[in-house]
Design a protein around this motif. Structure first.
Motif, PDB file in Angstrom:
ATOM      1  N   LEU A   1      -8.681  12.129  -2.973  1.00  0.00           N
ATOM      2  CA  LEU A   1      -8.484  12.128  -1.519  1.00  0.00           C
ATOM      3  C   LEU A   1      -7.254  11.322  -1.089  1.00  0.00           C
ATOM      4  O   LEU A   1      -6.414  11.794  -0.336  1.00  0.00           O
ATOM      5  N   LEU A   2      -7.156  10.103  -1.621  1.00  0.00           N
ATOM      6  CA  LEU A   2      -6.057   9.230  -1.213  1.00  0.00           C
ATOM      7  C   LEU A   2      -4.706   9.824  -1.612  1.00  0.00           C
ATOM      8  O   LEU A   2      -3.741   9.778  -0.853  1.00  0.00           O
TER       9      LEU A   2
ATOM     10  N   SER B   1       0.812  -1.229   0.000  1.00  0.00           N
ATOM     11  CA  SER B   1       0.000   0.000   0.000  1.00  0.00           C
ATOM     12  C   SER B   1       0.841   1.272   0.000  1.00  0.00           C
ATOM     13  O   SER B   1       0.365   2.327  -0.388  1.00  0.00           O
ATOM     14  N   ASN B   2       2.097   1.156   0.458  1.00  0.00           N
ATOM     15  CA  ASN B   2       2.923   2.339   0.627  1.00  0.00           C
ATOM     16  C   ASN B   2       2.229   3.340   1.549  1.00  0.00           C
ATOM     17  O   ASN B   2       2.116   4.525   1.247  1.00  0.00           O
ATOM     18  N   TRP B   3       1.728   2.842   2.647  1.00  0.00           N
ATOM     19  CA  TRP B   3       0.989   3.658   3.621  1.00  0.00           C
ATOM     20  C   TRP B   3       1.567   3.359   5.003  1.00  0.00           C
ATOM     21  O   TRP B   3       1.817   2.189   5.318  1.00  0.00           O
ATOM     22  N   PRO B   4       1.768   4.401   5.826  1.00  0.00           N
ATOM     23  CA  PRO B   4       2.557   4.169   7.047  1.00  0.00           C
ATOM     24  C   PRO B   4       1.822   3.603   8.257  1.00  0.00           C
ATOM     25  O   PRO B   4       2.447   3.037   9.147  1.00  0.00           O
ATOM     26  N   THR B   5       0.497   3.792   8.344  1.00  0.00           N
ATOM     27  CA  THR B   5      -0.195   3.446   9.593  1.00  0.00           C
ATOM     28  C   THR B   5      -1.253   2.363   9.390  1.00  0.00           C
ATOM     29  O   THR B   5      -1.619   2.042   8.263  1.00  0.00           O
TER      30      THR B   5
ATOM     31  N   ARG C   1      -1.696  10.853   0.747  1.00  0.00           N
ATOM     32  CA  ARG C   1      -0.344  10.331   0.512  1.00  0.00           C
ATOM     33  C   ARG C   1       0.674  11.463   0.506  1.00  0.00           C
ATOM     34  O   ARG C   1       1.796  11.310   0.991  1.00  0.00           O
TER      35      ARG C   1
ATOM     36  N   GLU D   1      -8.364  -2.615  -4.238  1.00  0.00           N
ATOM     37  CA  GLU D   1      -7.777  -1.288  -4.302  1.00  0.00           C
ATOM     38  C   GLU D   1      -7.559  -0.754  -2.893  1.00  0.00           C
ATOM     39  O   GLU D   1      -8.450  -0.849  -2.045  1.00  0.00           O
ATOM     40  N   PHE D   2      -6.395  -0.189  -2.649  1.00  0.00           N
ATOM     41  CA  PHE D   2      -6.119   0.373  -1.339  1.00  0.00           C
ATOM     42  C   PHE D   2      -6.946   1.637  -1.134  1.00  0.00           C
ATOM     43  O   PHE D   2      -6.940   2.527  -1.981  1.00  0.00           O
ATOM     44  N   ILE D   3      -7.671   1.696  -0.022  1.00  0.00           N
ATOM     45  CA  ILE D   3      -8.567   2.821   0.253  1.00  0.00           C
ATOM     46  C   ILE D   3      -7.937   3.815   1.208  1.00  0.00           C
ATOM     47  O   ILE D   3      -8.087   5.021   1.064  1.00  0.00           O
TER      48      ILE D   3
ATOM     49  N   GLU E   1     -10.292   7.566   5.742  1.00  0.00           N
ATOM     50  CA  GLU E   1     -10.555   7.441   4.311  1.00  0.00           C
ATOM     51  C   GLU E   1     -11.690   6.451   4.065  1.00  0.00           C
ATOM     52  O   GLU E   1     -12.495   6.623   3.147  1.00  0.00           O
TER      53      GLU E   1
END
Lengths: 149, 95
Positions: free
Chosen positions: B48-49, A113-117, B53, A126-128, A133
């Motif tokens: 939004l995403l 996801s390349n998302w930190p939390t 990011r 699909e990553f939301i 979010e």
């Protein structure tokens, strides 16, 4: 009410057999014991790739997939708890994994996801995003579905 | 250890050039949790995403210490003005 509207909007996405919530508690609990498999990974890189495959399969097989702290019935973080409440509010079936019990999965999810939390939520592969979010997304879906009625 | 509100603010200012920014330390002082409202032209045309990011990326260093980041708002100046007008209207109506 938003519930039936949203359910209608999502129903096309969900295979009927898949309606119940799936919790991979047993899988998480035992860890994913690749070492017992005959084709065990030879290197750490290979192991990482295997774990990544698990995550990719999760998000392919579950219309809604959440990686969270704790399990849906006992979330271990306010934001994971919020995300689960939102999913339950809209009556969305989902698969869940507890990242606290499996750091390898946690890292693999992060790299996908390349998302930190955490929590992290995937819808239809699909990553939301996280709980914030997710809330926005489901609100949007409900509003759009209402308009189309 | 944690991160200060000022650190978060200066990183976001440096990278996203916001016209409005509000940061609330929601950690009760330990610096591990923040709520953010940010208005920037750089959000124009971004979903939004993608906007979130951008905020995460701007705080890449800080995120190592931050447990939770709640992005309350990430909007363009245009959206911000509309929202302000709307809230003014509803304030006037309720007054």
């Amino acid at each position: 009410m938003a519930k039936p509207v949203l359910l209608k909007a999502l129903s096309g996405l969900l295979p009927p057999t898949h309606y119940n919530r799936i919790i991979f508690a047993s899988v998480c609990h035992n860890g994913i014991e690749y070492s017992t498999l005959p084709n065990r990974p030879e290197s750490h890189e290979e192991f990482e790739a295997t774990v990544k495959n698990v995550v990719e399969k999760d998000i392919k097989d579950n219309s809604v997939m959440i990686y969270m702290k704790g399990v849906p019935d006992i979330p271990r973080c306010g934001f994971s708890s919020l995300a689960v409440r939102v999913l339950k509010l809209y009556d969305v079936p989902f698969g869940a994994r507890n990242i606290l019990e499996n750091p390898e999965i946690k890292n693999a999810v992060k790299s996908v996801s390349n998302w930190p939390t955490f929590p992290q939520i995937f819808i239809k592969g699909e990553f939301i995003g996280g709980s914030g979010e997710l809330k926005e997304k489901l609100k949007d879906v409900a509003v759009t579905a209402k308009k189309e009625e | 250890m944690g991160v200060t509100k000022e650190q978060v603010e200066s990183s976001l200012k440096a990278k996203l050039n916001p016209s409005h920014i509000e940061i609330i330390d929601t950690s009760g002082g330990c610096g591990a949790s923040f709520a953010i409202e940010i208005v920037s032209e750089q959000f124009e045309g971004k979903r939004l995403l993608e906007r979130h990011r951008m905020v995460n990326a701007a705080l890449e260093e800080e995120m190592k210490e931050i447990h939770a980041l709640s992005i309350k708002k990430a909007v363009t100046p245009e959206q911000w003005n509309q929202q302000q007008q709307q809230s003014n209207k509803s304030d006037a109506a309720s007054a």
